[in-house]
Design a protein around this motif. Structure first.
Motif, PDB file in Angstrom:
ATOM      1  N   GLY A 229       9.770  39.256   9.972  1.00 36.06           N
ATOM      2  CA  GLY A 229      10.361  40.077   8.919  1.00 36.06           C
ATOM      3  C   GLY A 229       9.553  39.930   7.649  1.00 36.06           C
ATOM      4  N   HIS A 230      10.203  40.021   6.502  1.00 33.84           N
ATOM      5  CA  HIS A 230       9.469  39.925   5.241  1.00 33.84           C
ATOM      6  C   HIS A 230       8.995  38.501   4.965  1.00 33.84           C
ATOM      7  CE1 HIS A 230      10.429  44.006   4.518  1.00 33.84           C
ATOM      8  NE2 HIS A 230      11.704  43.812   4.248  1.00 33.84           N
ATOM      9  N   THR A 231       9.851  37.527   5.251  1.00 30.21           N
ATOM     10  CA  THR A 231       9.510  36.145   4.920  1.00 30.21           C
ATOM     11  C   THR A 231       9.712  35.183   6.082  1.00 30.21           C
ATOM     12  OG1 THR A 231      11.755  35.708   4.094  1.00 30.21           O
ATOM     13  CG2 THR A 231      10.127  36.478   2.482  1.00 30.21           C
ATOM     14  N   ASP A 232      10.185  35.675   7.209  1.00 32.41           N
ATOM     15  CA  ASP A 232      10.499  34.769   8.309  1.00 32.41           C
ATOM     16  C   ASP A 232       9.878  35.265   9.607  1.00 32.41           C
ATOM     17  OD1 ASP A 232      12.136  36.967   8.242  1.00 32.41           O
ATOM     18  OD2 ASP A 232      13.988  35.915   8.704  1.00 32.41           O
ATOM     19  N   VAL A 233       9.723  34.313  10.533  1.00 29.45           N
ATOM     20  CA  VAL A 233       9.110  34.592  11.827  1.00 29.45           C
ATOM     21  C   VAL A 233       9.973  33.966  12.913  1.00 29.45           C
ATOM     22  CG1 VAL A 233       7.058  34.261  13.279  1.00 29.45           C
ATOM     23  CG2 VAL A 233       6.799  34.526  10.799  1.00 29.45           C
ATOM     24  N   TRP A 340       8.851  43.333  -6.026  1.00 30.91           N
ATOM     25  CA  TRP A 340       7.509  42.885  -6.421  1.00 30.91           C
ATOM     26  C   TRP A 340       6.945  41.914  -5.390  1.00 30.91           C
ATOM     27  CZ3 TRP A 340       3.310  42.862  -9.548  1.00 30.91           C
ATOM     28  CH2 TRP A 340       2.590  41.663  -9.666  1.00 30.91           C
ATOM     29  N   LEU A 341       7.755  40.934  -5.018  1.00 27.98           N
ATOM     30  CA  LEU A 341       7.299  39.946  -4.036  1.00 27.98           C
ATOM     31  C   LEU A 341       7.004  40.590  -2.691  1.00 27.98           C
ATOM     32  CD1 LEU A 341       9.738  37.012  -4.898  1.00 27.98           C
ATOM     33  CD2 LEU A 341       7.262  37.046  -5.273  1.00 27.98           C
ATOM     34  N   GLN A 342       7.867  41.511  -2.268  1.00 27.80           N
ATOM     35  CA  GLN A 342       7.669  42.159  -0.974  1.00 27.80           C
ATOM     36  C   GLN A 342       6.431  43.048  -0.976  1.00 27.80           C
ATOM     37  OE1 GLN A 342      11.418  44.081  -0.148  1.00 27.80           O
ATOM     38  NE2 GLN A 342      12.534  42.138  -0.218  1.00 27.80           N
ATOM     39  N   ARG A 343       6.201  43.756  -2.071  1.00 23.39           N
ATOM     40  CA  ARG A 343       5.025  44.627  -2.121  1.00 23.39           C
ATOM     41  C   ARG A 343       3.739  43.836  -1.886  1.00 23.39           C
ATOM     42  NH1 ARG A 343       7.882  47.342  -6.298  1.00 23.39           N
ATOM     43  NH2 ARG A 343       6.759  46.217  -7.956  1.00 23.39           N
ATOM     44  N   HIS A 344       3.715  42.609  -2.360  1.00 23.54           N
ATOM     45  CA  HIS A 344       2.473  41.829  -2.275  1.00 23.54           C
ATOM     46  C   HIS A 344       2.463  40.793  -1.167  1.00 23.54           C
ATOM     47  CE1 HIS A 344       0.894  43.579  -5.960  1.00 23.54           C
ATOM     48  NE2 HIS A 344       2.134  43.529  -6.408  1.00 23.54           N
ATOM     49  N   PHE A 345       3.620  40.261  -0.806  1.00 20.85           N
ATOM     50  CA  PHE A 345       3.621  39.084   0.059  1.00 20.85           C
ATOM     51  C   PHE A 345       4.469  39.210   1.316  1.00 20.85           C
ATOM     52  CE2 PHE A 345       2.948  37.616  -4.345  1.00 20.85           C
ATOM     53  CZ  PHE A 345       1.647  37.143  -4.203  1.00 20.85           C
ATOM     54  N   SER A 346       5.094  40.353   1.564  1.00 29.07           N
ATOM     55  CA  SER A 346       5.862  40.513   2.792  1.00 29.07           C
ATOM     56  C   SER A 346       4.952  40.385   4.006  1.00 29.07           C
ATOM     57  CB  SER A 346       6.542  41.886   2.833  1.00 29.07           C
ATOM     58  OG  SER A 346       7.077  42.136   4.121  1.00 29.07           O
ATOM     59  N   TYR A 347       5.452  39.697   5.038  1.00 30.58           N
ATOM     60  CA  TYR A 347       4.691  39.597   6.284  1.00 30.58           C
ATOM     61  C   TYR A 347       4.425  40.973   6.898  1.00 30.58           C
ATOM     62  CZ  TYR A 347       5.119  34.479   6.697  1.00 30.58           C
ATOM     63  OH  TYR A 347       5.016  33.130   6.523  1.00 30.58           O
TER      64      TYR A 347
END
Length: 422
Positions: A229-233, A340-347
């Motif tokens: 997902g965005h931050t988890d696997v 902001w975080l998702q635009r740059h750092f989402s998996y």
């Protein structure tokens, strides 16, 4: 001429599993990294384009299948890799780009698309007709999916070249690009569902008099229990897929294709290959690593100028994404900080859609220009790039290619270096 991918199911059923990395990207640095690794290892490079990315109308890359082939081959010529070592694949080939239209119209477009892929020499074709079109349920009955897949195979067969294509089928197809919701656990495909998928496709191909084509079906797309997902696997847990893996014993000539394997551990990828999930698709992880390297090099440029990192490239990319939100706004949610975080750092790495934009290319070129001709002290490089500082990584191109290859080497080891099946 025998297709090189036929050796993968043959090896698995002979008790000596091998795998192959399916590189799903249109970024030239990612493709160069994959082709250079092929040059080093002597193994084929499997490069895949998706139906939305590349199609007869251009897709979001603006490339037709013939254009994409020329694009990849130009890179191969530049790095010195024989074109014969490249396997081109088409992913999710079916009505998906036109699913907002009636089924007849969408399937006509899908047929034209797969014909274009076959004519352009793509020889690994994933038939994906699992989605409903206008007025249909979201998920279709297996029989409908299989009948439409056979219809597409017939078009591909009519346009095939000297190397007959191999096919991948499946009705339990993960969402491309990662999950949208928070992840906790996934339902692994049941052996019964895998057997049903195989059987309904066999019957549909037989009904369409496509037995020879069905003999070249090498894999089923299944869910082995991996996703991001965005931050988890969700990492592969072999014990949960034991029964599914064992079901391959009744499917000679078949392995499984695993989608969304991005961000798995090396051990998990090795276990997937050993358990018959031999085609490992990866895409966002590769451009995620590229984005890390680009942001790191931007920071290096600032440090060499005697200032703390200013995030100029990040700010430029954020402006590009906010000006054209169509590739991320439906997928990211939350507060402004979350977005902001998702635009740059989402998996899910939806920033990958923006690197070809003129403004993005200009911002990257500016960072490169600031570093051209400058020596980067090893401690500075190590601070901002997760790569070893060795002489052979000198230069902008070398650093970016290496960042992507760091991921690809994990896959290569999993596909070739794991313990043989007992």
């Amino acid at each position: 001429m025998t297709h090189p991918l036929l050796e993968i199911p043959a090896a698995y059923h002979a008790g000596r599993p091998i795998g192959i990395t399916s590189v799903c990207s249109a970024h030239p640095v990612v493709i160069e990294a994959a082709l250079r690794l092929s040059l080093e290892t002597g193994r084929p490079a499997l490069i895949e384009a998706t139906c939305n990315q590349v199609n007869q109308d251009g897709g979001y890359t603006g490339m037709t299948p013939a254009d994409f082939r020329a694009f990849v081959e130009d890179i191969a010529d530049r790095v010195g890799l024989s074109r014969e070592r490249i396997i081109l694949g088409g992913d999710h080939l079916g009505p998906n780009p036109w699913k907002d239209r009636p089924a007849d119209t969408a399937m006509e477009k899908a047929e034209a698309m797969i014909a274009a892929y076959a004519e352009a020499g793509f020889t690994k074709l994933h038939l994906d007709c699992s989605m409903g079109c206008a007025g249909e349920p979201v998920a279709l009955p297996d029989t409908t999916t299989a009948e439409r897949a056979a219809r597409l195979a017939a078009r591909a067969e009519a346009h095939k070249g000297a190397v007959p294509p191999v096919y991948v089928i499946g009705t339990e197809v993960p969402v491309p690009g990662g999950a949208l919701e928070e992840l906790e656990e996934l339902a692994v495909t049941t052996p019964e569902a895998a057997a049903q998928t195989y059987e309904v496709h066999r019957e549909a191909f037989e009904e369409a008099r496509l037995q020879d084509a069905f003999d070249r079906v090498i894999a089923l797309v299944v869910q082995p229990g991996v996703e991001f997902g965005h931050t988890d696997v969700i990492h592969f847990q072999p014990e949960k897929a034991d029964a599914l893996s064992a079901s391959l014993d009744a499917l000679p000539g078949i392995v499984f294709e695993a989608h969304s394997t991005d961000y798995q551990t090396g051990e998990g990828l090795s276990a997937l290959v050993q358990d018959g999930f031999a085609i490992l698709k990866v895409g966002p992880w590769l451009t995620f690593a590229l984005r890390e390297a680009l942001y790191g090099l931007d920071a290096v440029a600032d440090v060499l100028d005697g200032t703390p990192p200013k995030g100029g490239l990040m700010a430029a990319m954020d402006a590009v994404m906010r000006a054209s939100p169509e590739h991320w706004s439906k997928y990211y949610a939350g507060t402004e900080t979350d977005l902001w975080l998702q635009r740059h750092f989402s998996y899910s790495d939806r920033i990958r859609y923006y690197w070809p934009r003129q403004e993005a290319r200009a911002a990257v070129a500016e960072v490169k220009a600031r570093l051209d001709g400058r020596d980067i002290p090893a401690p500075v490089l190590r601070q901002y790039l997760a790569v070893p500082a060795t002489d052979d990584l000198a230069g902008w191109d070398g650093l970016l290619v290496n960042a992507v290859q760091e991921v690809l080497r994990i896959y290569e080891e999993a596909c070739t270096g794991g313990r043989n099946k007992a």
